[in-house]
Design a protein around this motif. Sequence first.
Motif, mmCIF file in Angstrom:
data_model
loop_
_atom_site.group_PDB
_atom_site.id
_atom_site.type_symbol
_atom_site.label_atom_id
_atom_site.label_comp_id
_atom_site.label_asym_id
_atom_site.label_seq_id
_atom_site.Cartn_x
_atom_site.Cartn_y
_atom_site.Cartn_z
ATOM 1 N N TRP A 145 0.816 -1.208 0.000
ATOM 2 C CA TRP A 145 0.000 0.000 0.000
ATOM 3 C C TRP A 145 0.851 1.260 0.000
ATOM 4 C CZ3 TRP A 145 -5.256 1.131 -0.366
ATOM 5 C CH2 TRP A 145 -6.097 0.026 -0.512
ATOM 6 N N GLU A 146 1.925 1.243 0.773
ATOM 7 C CA GLU A 146 2.850 2.397 0.758
ATOM 8 C C GLU A 146 3.300 2.660 -0.674
ATOM 9 O OE1 GLU A 146 4.592 4.538 2.881
ATOM 10 O OE2 GLU A 146 3.852 3.871 4.827
ATOM 11 N N CYS A 147 3.668 1.585 -1.343
ATOM 12 C CA CYS A 147 4.170 1.710 -2.716
ATOM 13 C C CYS A 147 3.088 2.263 -3.637
ATOM 14 C CB CYS A 147 4.659 0.344 -3.180
ATOM 15 S SG CYS A 147 5.183 0.317 -4.909
ATOM 16 N N ALA A 148 1.929 1.644 -3.594
ATOM 17 C CA ALA A 148 0.847 2.057 -4.495
ATOM 18 C C ALA A 148 0.419 3.495 -4.217
ATOM 19 C CB ALA A 148 -0.335 1.098 -4.350
ATOM 20 N N CYS A 149 0.371 3.878 -2.940
ATOM 21 C CA CYS A 149 -0.093 5.221 -2.582
ATOM 22 C C CYS A 149 0.995 6.267 -2.772
ATOM 23 C CB CYS A 149 -0.621 5.251 -1.158
ATOM 24 S SG CYS A 149 -2.147 4.315 -0.997
ATOM 25 N N ARG A 150 2.112 5.864 -3.335
ATOM 26 C CA ARG A 150 3.156 6.814 -3.707
ATOM 27 C C ARG A 150 3.381 6.775 -5.218
ATOM 28 N NH1 ARG A 150 6.220 8.293 0.764
ATOM 29 N NH2 ARG A 150 5.616 7.287 2.695
ATOM 30 N N GLY A 151 2.481 6.082 -5.915
ATOM 31 C CA GLY A 151 2.583 6.056 -7.367
ATOM 32 C C GLY A 151 3.569 5.032 -7.901
ATOM 33 N N GLY A 152 3.832 3.976 -7.131
ATOM 34 C CA GLY A 152 4.694 2.900 -7.601
ATOM 35 C C GLY A 152 3.924 1.599 -7.709
ATOM 36 N N TYR A 153 4.644 0.536 -8.078
ATOM 37 C CA TYR A 153 4.014 -0.761 -8.298
ATOM 38 C C TYR A 153 4.759 -1.832 -7.512
ATOM 39 C CZ TYR A 153 1.422 1.888 -11.636
ATOM 40 O OH TYR A 153 0.601 2.848 -12.178
ATOM 41 N N PRO A 154 4.048 -2.511 -6.621
ATOM 42 C CA PRO A 154 4.706 -3.407 -5.676
ATOM 43 C C PRO A 154 4.838 -4.850 -6.164
ATOM 44 C CG PRO A 154 2.413 -3.129 -5.052
ATOM 45 C CD PRO A 154 2.617 -2.317 -6.303
ATOM 46 N N GLY A 155 5.796 -5.547 -5.583
ATOM 47 C CA GLY A 155 6.020 -6.954 -5.887
ATOM 48 C C GLY A 155 6.203 -7.775 -4.622
ATOM 49 N N HIS A 156 5.765 -8.994 -4.704
ATOM 50 C CA HIS A 156 5.682 -9.916 -3.564
ATOM 51 C C HIS A 156 6.506 -11.158 -3.839
ATOM 52 C CE1 HIS A 156 3.543 -13.803 -2.762
ATOM 53 N NE2 HIS A 156 3.328 -13.336 -1.558
ATOM 54 N N SER A 157 6.926 -11.834 -2.798
ATOM 55 C CA SER A 157 7.120 -13.267 -2.872
ATOM 56 C C SER A 157 7.037 -13.825 -1.464
ATOM 57 C CB SER A 157 8.416 -13.670 -3.555
ATOM 58 O OG SER A 157 8.296 -15.045 -3.921
ATOM 59 N N GLU A 158 7.127 -15.141 -1.380
ATOM 60 C CA GLU A 158 6.911 -15.829 -0.127
ATOM 61 C C GLU A 158 8.048 -16.791 0.143
ATOM 62 O OE1 GLU A 158 3.574 -18.460 0.677
ATOM 63 O OE2 GLU A 158 2.387 -16.621 0.788
ATOM 64 N N THR A 159 8.562 -16.751 1.363
ATOM 65 C CA THR A 159 9.712 -17.583 1.719
ATOM 66 C C THR A 159 9.502 -18.211 3.092
ATOM 67 O OG1 THR A 159 10.718 -15.525 2.442
ATOM 68 C CG2 THR A 159 11.485 -16.421 0.350
ATOM 69 N N PHE A 160 8.475 -19.026 3.190
ATOM 70 C CA PHE A 160 8.308 -19.779 4.434
ATOM 71 C C PHE A 160 9.173 -21.029 4.380
ATOM 72 C CE2 PHE A 160 4.597 -17.094 4.647
ATOM 73 C CZ PHE A 160 4.623 -16.718 5.969
ATOM 74 N N LEU A 161 9.775 -21.359 5.487
ATOM 75 C CA LEU A 161 10.605 -22.552 5.612
ATOM 76 C C LEU A 161 9.846 -23.718 4.978
ATOM 77 C CD1 LEU A 161 13.322 -22.560 7.102
ATOM 78 C CD2 LEU A 161 12.148 -23.587 9.055
ATOM 79 N N PRO A 162 10.479 -24.429 4.060
ATOM 80 C CA PRO A 162 9.712 -25.437 3.332
ATOM 81 C C PRO A 162 9.315 -26.616 4.218
ATOM 82 C CG PRO A 162 12.036 -25.547 2.746
ATOM 83 C CD PRO A 162 11.883 -24.372 3.663
ATOM 84 N N GLY A 163 8.181 -27.204 3.900
ATOM 85 C CA GLY A 163 7.769 -28.434 4.569
ATOM 86 C C GLY A 163 8.495 -29.619 3.943
ATOM 87 N N GLU A 164 7.896 -30.790 4.060
ATOM 88 C CA GLU A 164 8.574 -32.001 3.570
ATOM 89 C C GLU A 164 8.816 -31.964 2.065
ATOM 90 O OE1 GLU A 164 6.760 -35.580 4.785
ATOM 91 O OE2 GLU A 164 7.079 -35.195 6.924
ATOM 92 N N ASP A 165 7.972 -31.258 1.348
ATOM 93 C CA ASP A 165 8.138 -31.232 -0.114
ATOM 94 C C ASP A 165 9.289 -30.324 -0.554
ATOM 95 O OD1 ASP A 165 7.096 -28.746 0.360
ATOM 96 O OD2 ASP A 165 5.384 -28.946 -0.987
ATOM 97 N N GLY A 166 9.848 -29.563 0.376
ATOM 98 C CA GLY A 166 11.006 -28.721 0.049
ATOM 99 C C GLY A 166 10.690 -27.512 -0.813
ATOM 100 N N MET A 167 9.415 -27.228 -0.989
ATOM 101 C CA MET A 167 9.011 -26.177 -1.925
ATOM 102 C C MET A 167 8.828 -24.828 -1.227
ATOM 103 S SD MET A 167 8.751 -27.634 -4.891
ATOM 104 C CE MET A 167 9.473 -29.278 -5.023
ATOM 105 N N ILE A 168 9.357 -23.803 -1.855
ATOM 106 C CA ILE A 168 9.135 -22.425 -1.396
ATOM 107 C C ILE A 168 8.633 -21.630 -2.603
ATOM 108 C CG2 ILE A 168 10.192 -20.362 -0.434
ATOM 109 C CD1 ILE A 168 12.266 -22.003 0.904
ATOM 110 N N TRP A 169 7.546 -20.924 -2.409
ATOM 111 C CA TRP A 169 6.927 -20.178 -3.514
ATOM 112 C C TRP A 169 7.943 -19.362 -4.299
ATOM 113 C CZ3 TRP A 169 2.634 -19.911 -6.311
ATOM 114 C CH2 TRP A 169 2.403 -18.764 -7.060
ATOM 115 N N TRP A 170 8.789 -18.670 -3.585
ATOM 116 C CA TRP A 170 9.797 -17.783 -4.163
ATOM 117 C C TRP A 170 10.708 -18.502 -5.168
ATOM 118 C CZ3 TRP A 170 14.336 -19.596 -1.701
ATOM 119 C CH2 TRP A 170 15.523 -18.924 -1.996
ATOM 120 N N SER A 171 10.926 -19.782 -4.962
ATOM 121 C CA SER A 171 11.807 -20.515 -5.862
ATOM 122 C C SER A 171 11.018 -21.460 -6.760
ATOM 123 C CB SER A 171 12.813 -21.324 -5.044
ATOM 124 O OG SER A 171 14.036 -21.425 -5.730
ATOM 125 N N HIS A 172 10.113 -22.214 -6.168
ATOM 126 C CA HIS A 172 9.484 -23.340 -6.874
ATOM 127 C C HIS A 172 8.032 -23.106 -7.262
ATOM 128 C CE1 HIS A 172 12.370 -24.686 -3.716
ATOM 129 N NE2 HIS A 172 12.922 -25.324 -4.721
#
Lengths: 513, 513
Positions: free
Chosen positions: A366-393
Motif C-alpha cells: 500500500w505504501e508503494c501504491a499510494c506513492r505512485g509505484g508498483y509493488p512486488g511480492h514473494s513468499e519464503t516460508f521454511l519449506p515443509g517435507e516437499d522442500g518447496m518455497i513459492w519464491w523458488s518453486h
Amino acid sequence: MSTQNQVERWGIFELALPGYSDGNPFTDYEIKGTFQNEHEKVDCDGFYDGEGVYKIRFMPSFVGEYSYRISGTFSEQTFTGVFTVTEPRKGNHGPVHTVHTYHFAYADGTPYYSIGTTCYVWHLQTDEQIQNTLETLDKSAFNKIRFCIFPKHYAYNIGEPRSYPYEGSPMDSGVLTPENFEQYFFKKEGNHFDFTRFRPEYFRHIEDCILELQKSGIEADLIIMHPYDRWGFSGMTKEQDDLYVKYITARFSAFRNVWWSLANEYDLLPDKQEADWERLAEILMEKDPYGHLRSIHNCKDFYDHRRPWITHCSIQRIDLYRTAENVNEWREKYGKPVVLDEIAYEGNLKYGWGNITGEEMLRRFWECACRGGYPGHSETFLPGEDGMIWWSHGGELHGESHERFQLLLDIMKQTPGIGLKPYEKCEWDEVCAVPEETLPDAVPEYCLYYSSFMQPSSHDFYFDDRTDFSVRVIDTWNMTIEDRGVYRGKFTINLPSRQYMAIQITKCGMKEE
Amino acid sequence: MSTQNQVERWGIFELALPGYSDGNPFTDYEIKGTFQNEHEKVDCDGFYDGEGVYKIRFMPSFVGEYSYRISGTFSEQTFTGVFTVTEPRKGNHGPVHTVHTYHFAYADGTPYYSIGTTCYVWHLQTDEQIQNTLETLDKSAFNKIRFCIFPKHYAYNIGEPRSYPYEGSPMDSGVLTPENFEQYFFKKEGNHFDFTRFRPEYFRHIEDCILELQKSGIEADLIIMHPYDRWGFSGMTKEQDDLYVKYITARFSAFRNVWWSLANEYDLLPDKQEADWERLAEILMEKDPYGHLRSIHNCKDFYDHRRPWITHCSIQRIDLYRTAENVNEWREKYGKPVVLDEIAYEGNLKYGWGNITGEEMLRRFWECACRGGYPGHSETFLPGEDGMIWWSHGGELHGESHERFQLLLDIMKQTPGIGLKPYEKCEWDEVCAVPEETLPDAVPEYCLYYSSFMQPSSHDFYFDDRTDFSVRVIDTWNMTIEDRGVYRGKFTINLPSRQYMAIQITKCGMKEE
C-alpha cells in the motif's frame, strides 16, 4: 512448412520452415523475416528449433491483411505469403508499455496496475508442481511474475532443473548439501556444456509456460541472467552471451506478455561489467522489434535507471527500514515507472530478505501504491517435507498478504486516469496519493490516503469549500470497505485506531455558485 | 537564617538568609557563595525566594567537613560556617554524567541506562493528578522524565496551569477552543506579566516535584524553553531570558537528578536564533557548577550536537520510517550518547507523531538499545472524560509498551561494562550489539541480537572455535526468557518465527588448549 492464415491482433503468427541442419545450425545459419501491412513493417530474426526446423514469429499490432517474406542462409528458398489479423479476443489487451512517465498501460489503452510476484524457477519443476503454480496464480491478484530463464542454484534450491538450456552435462550435484552449496557458486569446472548449442525443448517449455501465464492475464517478467549459478551460464563469453540474448529475443519477443529483466542482482555476477549489460541491452533493443519493457534488477547498488534503454525501475530495496517509502524519491530521480520487485519476502527464513510478516508485506504494497509505484511480492516460508518455497518453486501460497492484494488491485483500478502520484500537499507524516494528472494546487478529483503502521483515531481533510467528496474507509488488512457519505469543506473522518487503514476520497459534485 | 549541620554526599546543603526586599530583589540584589573542603571549592549564586528571604544551595561531591562563605549586595553581612557531609544514603548514586563517550553513569560509578518518558506539564496539574503520576512513575521502569519549566499551550492542553512563573496575569483563555488554539501560539497581547519578577512558589513547587522524582530514582530532564506558548514566555528579551536561566540554575543546580534540556523543538521558537541558544548555554555552563547534563531537542532539524556544551544528543526522529535505526549513524556523527527523546508516541491521536502501536514503540526501544543508544517513550491516547494524556498531564498509562520496558532495562543492566555498541560484524539486515569496550576483531564477551520486525525461524552464529557461550532467547513482547544452554563454534539458535525476539549470548568459558 506450416503456416496459419489468421491470427488475432497481438497474437503470434509463426512460420516453421525446413532448413539446413548440418554443422551447428544455431551459429552457422540465419533466418530473417519482414512482416508488413499498411501500418507497420517489422524486420525480425527467426531461430533454429532443432530437427532441421527453423521458426520465425511475428506479433502484429494492427488488424487487417499482412504479407511476409522470409529468407536467410538457412535455406536456398525465400518464403512469402499473406495472412489476416483479426480483432483481439476478449482478455487480449496487447503488450504492456509505459505511459505518462510513471505508469503502464496495455497497447489497447487499458491501464495496467502491476501487482507482481516472484517464483524464480517455477517452470523447472515437475509438471504437477507447474500446474499447481498456474492454478495458484490464476486464483490470485498477481498480474506479473518474475522468473529466470536459466536454472537456479541457491539456498533451498540445490537440486537439478528438469532440463538444461544447452547441450552437454552438468557437474555432479551429488556433492551438494545445504551447508556447502555456497562454495559452488560460479563454479565452471565439472560442467560440460556447449554454449553454442541450445536445447530447443528447454525454450519450448518456457514458451508453454509464458502462454499459460498469458491465459491468466499475467505478464512474464523474464530474468535473462542471474548469479545463482553453478553451471557456468553466468560466466559465458561475450559471444556466447550475445548468441543467447539473440536466441531468446528471436523466440520470445512475439509473446505479448513478455517483459525483459536483463539481470537479477546484476551486481553479483563476477564476470560482468557495466559494458556487458549495456551491450546486451543494445541487442535487446535491436532484436526485440516490439520494444517489450526492459529493466535490470539490483542487489546492493541500483543500476542507473536513467539509461535510455531502461523502461522502468526494477528495484530491490537497499534499506532495511525505508523500502516502499522511497518510491517518491525514485520517481523523481529516474523519471520512470517504479516497480518494487523485491521489498523483502513474507516468510520466516533465517535471511533478513526472507522473513517479514504478512502485515508488513501488505503495508509495503500500500505504501508503494499510494506513492505512485508498483509493488512486488514473494513468499519464503521454511519449506515443509516437499522442500518447496513459492519464491523458488512456485506451488501453493502459505502467507497472509497475498489474499489481500485483490482489494488493492481493485482500488488501483478505480484510479481516475492512468495512475497515482504522491499528493504534493501531504504532510511529511502521512501517505496520500492523487491522480497523476492532478495539476499543482488544483483540488484533486480523487485522493487515496493511507495510514500505514500508524493507528490514528481520525483524519482531518480540507480541499476547498465548493467540492463534494464521497468518502470510503478501507481496512486493508481486514478487507472491509465502509461508505461514509458525502463531505464538503473541512471534514473529519473517524477511524478505528487500527493500523493499515486507507481513506478513499472521490469528487462527486460541486456546490452551485 | 536557617542552616543544617549535616548533609549527605550529593544532597543539598541550603542556607536561607534574610536580605533586602525593597525595589525588585530579583534584579537589584545578588547573593554569592563559596563552599569548600579539601577536594573541591564551588562558587555559586543564590536566589531571592520572596518574603525577604534569599537562599543559596550547594551539592557536595565529597564526604567530610566543608566550610562556606556567603556574601553579596542582598545583605551587609557575610555569612560563614561549617557543615559535615556524610556518606550517601541507599539509592543516592549522585548525578548522572557521560562516560566512555556514548554512555552514562552516576557519580558513584554505577552505570545509568536511560529509559525515558515525557509528561510535559505533569507538575502543573492538580495535587491528586501529580500524586497519580508519581505513583505511576514509581511502579514503572522509567528512570528519566522530560518536562517543561514553563506552562504549555498546545492541542489537548489549552487550560490554565495551576500557577505562573511570573508576577502578572495571563490573557483571557476563555476564548480558546480545540479548533482555534493554534492561532494563539506566541501571542503576547493580552498578557500582563512582569518578566523580571518570578513567583518563587511556582519554582518551589517544581523543586518538590524534582525531589519526589529523586525518591523514585528518576532523573528530571528539565525543558527550559519551548514553543507551546501563549503567554509570552518564549518571546522574552535577551536580558529576561538570561535572568530566567540564572534564576533556575541558582534554584535547581543543587538537585542531583536534574538534567538541562535548553529547549524542546528549539527550531519552532520564532524569536530565537542560534546565537541565543549559544548564549543561554554559556550561562548554563557558567552558572551550574556541577555540570549537569545539557542538550537541546529538535523538531525538524537537529541542533549541531557536536557543540562542546552539549553533553548528549537529545533527538526527535526526523524520518517517519528510520527512527531508532539511525542510532549508529548519530553515534558516529556526534560522538556523544544518543538519547532518543521522541521516536513518536504510542497512541491514537490524529497526528503522526502520536499514533504508533505499543509493538512499534517497544521495537524502537530495542532497536535503539541494541545500537548503543537510549530510548524515550510517551503516550498519546485520545483522552477520556478527564481530558488527560500522559504525554501532557501525566496520570495513568494506558498503552502496551511501558509494561515491557523493565525487561529491557534488566537486560541493559546485564551488559558487561558500561554500555553497548553496534557490533561491527553485523550483517546489514540484522541488529546486534556488543559491549562498548569490545576490541575490533575480538571475540565479544557478550552479544545482544535483536530481530526487530522480522520473524526468522533461526539464526546462525559463529564467533570462534574455542569460546563457550550461554544463550538465552528473549521474547521482548511476551516477556519470556528461555535458557538455551551452552554453545561453541558454529551454532544455530532456533526461533519461533515471531517478531520482536532477542538472543542474549554471554561468554561462559573457554576450551582448554
